[in-house]
Write a protein that holds these residues in place. Structure first.
Motif, short mmCIF file in Angstrom:
data_model
loop_
_atom_site.label_atom_id
_atom_site.label_comp_id
_atom_site.label_asym_id
_atom_site.label_seq_id
_atom_site.Cartn_x
_atom_site.Cartn_y
_atom_site.Cartn_z
N ALA A 1 0.85 -1.20 0.00
CA ALA A 1 0.00 0.00 0.00
C ALA A 1 0.88 1.25 0.00
N SER A 2 0.25 2.37 -0.33
CA SER A 2 0.99 3.63 -0.31
C SER A 2 1.03 4.18 1.11
N LEU A 3 1.96 5.10 1.32
CA LEU A 3 2.20 5.64 2.66
C LEU A 3 2.37 7.14 2.59
N GLU A 4 1.80 7.85 3.54
CA GLU A 4 2.09 9.27 3.72
C GLU A 4 2.19 9.56 5.20
N LEU A 5 3.31 10.08 5.63
CA LEU A 5 3.53 10.50 7.01
C LEU A 5 3.57 12.02 7.06
N ARG A 6 2.81 12.57 7.99
CA ARG A 6 2.65 14.02 8.04
C ARG A 6 3.68 14.68 8.94
N CYS A 7 4.07 15.87 8.53
CA CYS A 7 5.00 16.68 9.31
C CYS A 7 4.66 18.15 9.09
N ASN A 8 4.46 18.88 10.18
CA ASN A 8 4.27 20.33 10.12
C ASN A 8 5.35 20.99 10.95
N TYR A 9 5.86 22.09 10.46
CA TYR A 9 6.96 22.76 11.16
C TYR A 9 6.58 24.20 11.45
N SER A 10 7.28 24.76 12.40
CA SER A 10 7.15 26.18 12.72
C SER A 10 8.54 26.76 12.73
N GLN B 1 13.69 13.64 -3.55
CA GLN B 1 13.76 12.19 -3.56
C GLN B 1 14.80 11.73 -2.55
N GLY B 2 14.52 10.61 -1.91
CA GLY B 2 15.45 10.10 -0.94
C GLY B 2 15.82 8.65 -1.21
N ILE B 3 16.36 8.03 -0.19
CA ILE B 3 16.75 6.63 -0.32
C ILE B 3 15.55 5.73 -0.07
N LYS B 4 15.68 4.49 -0.46
CA LYS B 4 14.67 3.45 -0.20
C LYS B 4 13.32 3.77 -0.84
N GLY B 5 13.31 4.58 -1.88
CA GLY B 5 12.07 4.87 -2.60
C GLY B 5 11.18 5.93 -1.96
N PHE B 6 11.68 6.63 -0.95
CA PHE B 6 10.90 7.67 -0.29
C PHE B 6 11.05 9.01 -1.00
N GLU B 7 10.01 9.83 -0.88
CA GLU B 7 10.04 11.20 -1.36
C GLU B 7 9.28 12.07 -0.37
N ALA B 8 9.52 13.36 -0.44
CA ALA B 8 8.82 14.31 0.42
C ALA B 8 8.59 15.59 -0.35
N LEU C 1 6.11 12.98 4.12
CA LEU C 1 6.91 11.89 3.54
C LEU C 1 5.98 10.89 2.86
N ARG C 2 6.37 10.43 1.67
CA ARG C 2 5.52 9.50 0.94
C ARG C 2 6.33 8.35 0.37
N LYS C 3 5.64 7.24 0.18
CA LYS C 3 6.22 6.10 -0.52
C LYS C 3 5.08 5.39 -1.24
N PRO C 4 5.21 5.10 -2.52
CA PRO C 4 4.09 4.54 -3.28
C PRO C 4 3.74 3.10 -2.91
N SER C 5 4.73 2.33 -2.46
CA SER C 5 4.47 0.92 -2.14
C SER C 5 5.38 0.51 -0.98
N VAL C 6 4.76 0.23 0.15
CA VAL C 6 5.51 -0.05 1.37
C VAL C 6 5.95 -1.51 1.41
N HIS C 7 7.16 -1.71 1.89
CA HIS C 7 7.72 -3.05 2.08
C HIS C 7 7.76 -3.35 3.57
N TRP C 8 7.75 -4.66 3.90
CA TRP C 8 7.73 -5.01 5.32
C TRP C 8 8.95 -4.43 6.05
N SER C 9 10.06 -4.28 5.34
CA SER C 9 11.28 -3.77 5.96
C SER C 9 11.20 -2.27 6.28
N ASP C 10 10.13 -1.61 5.84
CA ASP C 10 9.97 -0.18 6.16
C ASP C 10 9.43 0.03 7.56
#
Lengths: 115, 114
Positions: B17-26, B58-65, B76-85
Motif C-alpha cells: 500500500a501507499s504511505l504518507e507520514l505528516r510533518c508540520n513545522y514552525s 527524492q530520498g533513499i529506499k524509494g521515499f520522497e517528500a 513523507l511518501r512512498k508509493p508501495s511499502v515493504h515489510w522492511s519499512d
C-alpha cells in the motif's frame, strides 16, 4: 568511511551513581552533537561542539551533566549523579562545518537505564 | 523558536500500500527539513533532506517528500511499502544560522501488515 562510534551500547546503573559515554565522530567532522532520546519522544539536543568549543549547551542540565571534547575529536558525556528520569538513549552525531549544511550522521546510541 | 509536529503517533499499512507520514513545522524563515528513520536498536538514518530549490525531493529506499511553504508541511511518501519499512520516522528542522542543531518531532511509528 567509518561511521560515528559510541560506547558502551547499553548501561544499567542505580540512581545517584555516575556514568560516562564516549563518542568518536566521523573523521574530519568538526561539529559534534549529543542528543537525549527519551522513550516515545524525538531526540533533544543536549550540547553542540564546534571543534573543541561549545556552541550551545542551553539544554544541558549542568548541575548533573557535563561534556567535553578534548582535541576536537572524541567526546565524553557524563552524568553525576544520575536520576531515574535520565533513563534514555544518548545519541552522538557529527557533521561537517562547511559544505551541505547540517547533514548530521548519527551513531547507534547508548541506552541508559537508571534503577 | 522552531518546532515540529508529527500528528500521527502510530500508523499501520498493508504491505504494497501507499504511505504518507505528516510533518508540520514552525520556523520564521525557510527551514532546512529532514526525514530520518530509526529501526529498533539502531541510530538515525537520513532518508532525505530539503534545503532549497525543487520542492519535491527524492530520498533513499524509494521515499520522497514535498515541501509546501503555504501549509508549513513536509510530508513523507512512498508509493508501495515493504515489510522492511517498519520503523520509527522522525521529521526534523534546522536553522540556517546559529546553533544549526536539529529540532525533532515526536516521531511516527510505522507498522506494516503482511
Amino acid at each position: 568511511e567509518a561511521g560515528v562510534a559510541q560506547s558502551p551500547r547499553y548501561k544499567i546503573i542505580e540512581k545517584r551513581q555516575s556514568v560516562a559515554f564516549w563518542c568518536n565522530p566521523i573523521s574530519g567532522h568538526a561539529t559534534l552533537y549529543w542528543y537525549q532520546q527519551i522513550l516515545g519522544q524525538g531526540p533533544k539536543l543536549l550540547i553542540q561542539f564546534q571543534n573543541n568549543g561549545v556552541v550551545d549547551d542551553s539544554q544541558l542540565p549542568k548541575d548533573r551533566f557535563s561534556a567535553e571534547r578534548l582535541k576536537g575529536v572524541d567526546s565524553t558525556l557524563k552524568i553525576q549523579p544520575a536520576k531515574l528520569e535520565d533513563s534514555a538513549v544518548y545519541l552522538c552525531a557529527s557533521s561537517h562545518t562547511t559544505g551541505i549544511p547540517n547533514e548530521q550522521f548519527f551513531g547507534p546510541g547508548t541506552r541508559l537505564t537508571v534503577l | 523558536a522552531q518546532s515540529v509536529t508529527q500528528p500521527d503517533i502510530h500508523i499501520t499499512v498493508s504491505e504494497g500500500a501507499s504511505l504518507e507520514l505528516r510533518c508540520n513545522y514552525s520556523y520564521g524563515a525557510t527551514p532546512y527539513l529532514f526525514w530520518y528513520v530509526q529501526s529498533p536498536g539502531q541510530g538515525l538514518q537520513l532518508l532525505l533532506k530539503y534545503f532549497s530549490g525543487d520542492t519535491l525531493v527524492q530520498g533513499i529506499k524509494g521515499f520522497e517528500a514535498e515541501f509546501k511553504r503555504s501549509q508549513s508541511s513536509f510530508n513523507l511518501r512512498k508509493p508501495s511499502v515493504h515489510w522492511s519499512d517498519a520503523a520509527e520516522y522522525f521529521c526534523a528542522v534546522a536553522s540556517y544560522t546559529g546553533r544549526r542543531a536539529l529540532t525533532f518531532g515526536s516521531g511516527t511509528r510505522l507498522q506494516v501488515q503482511p
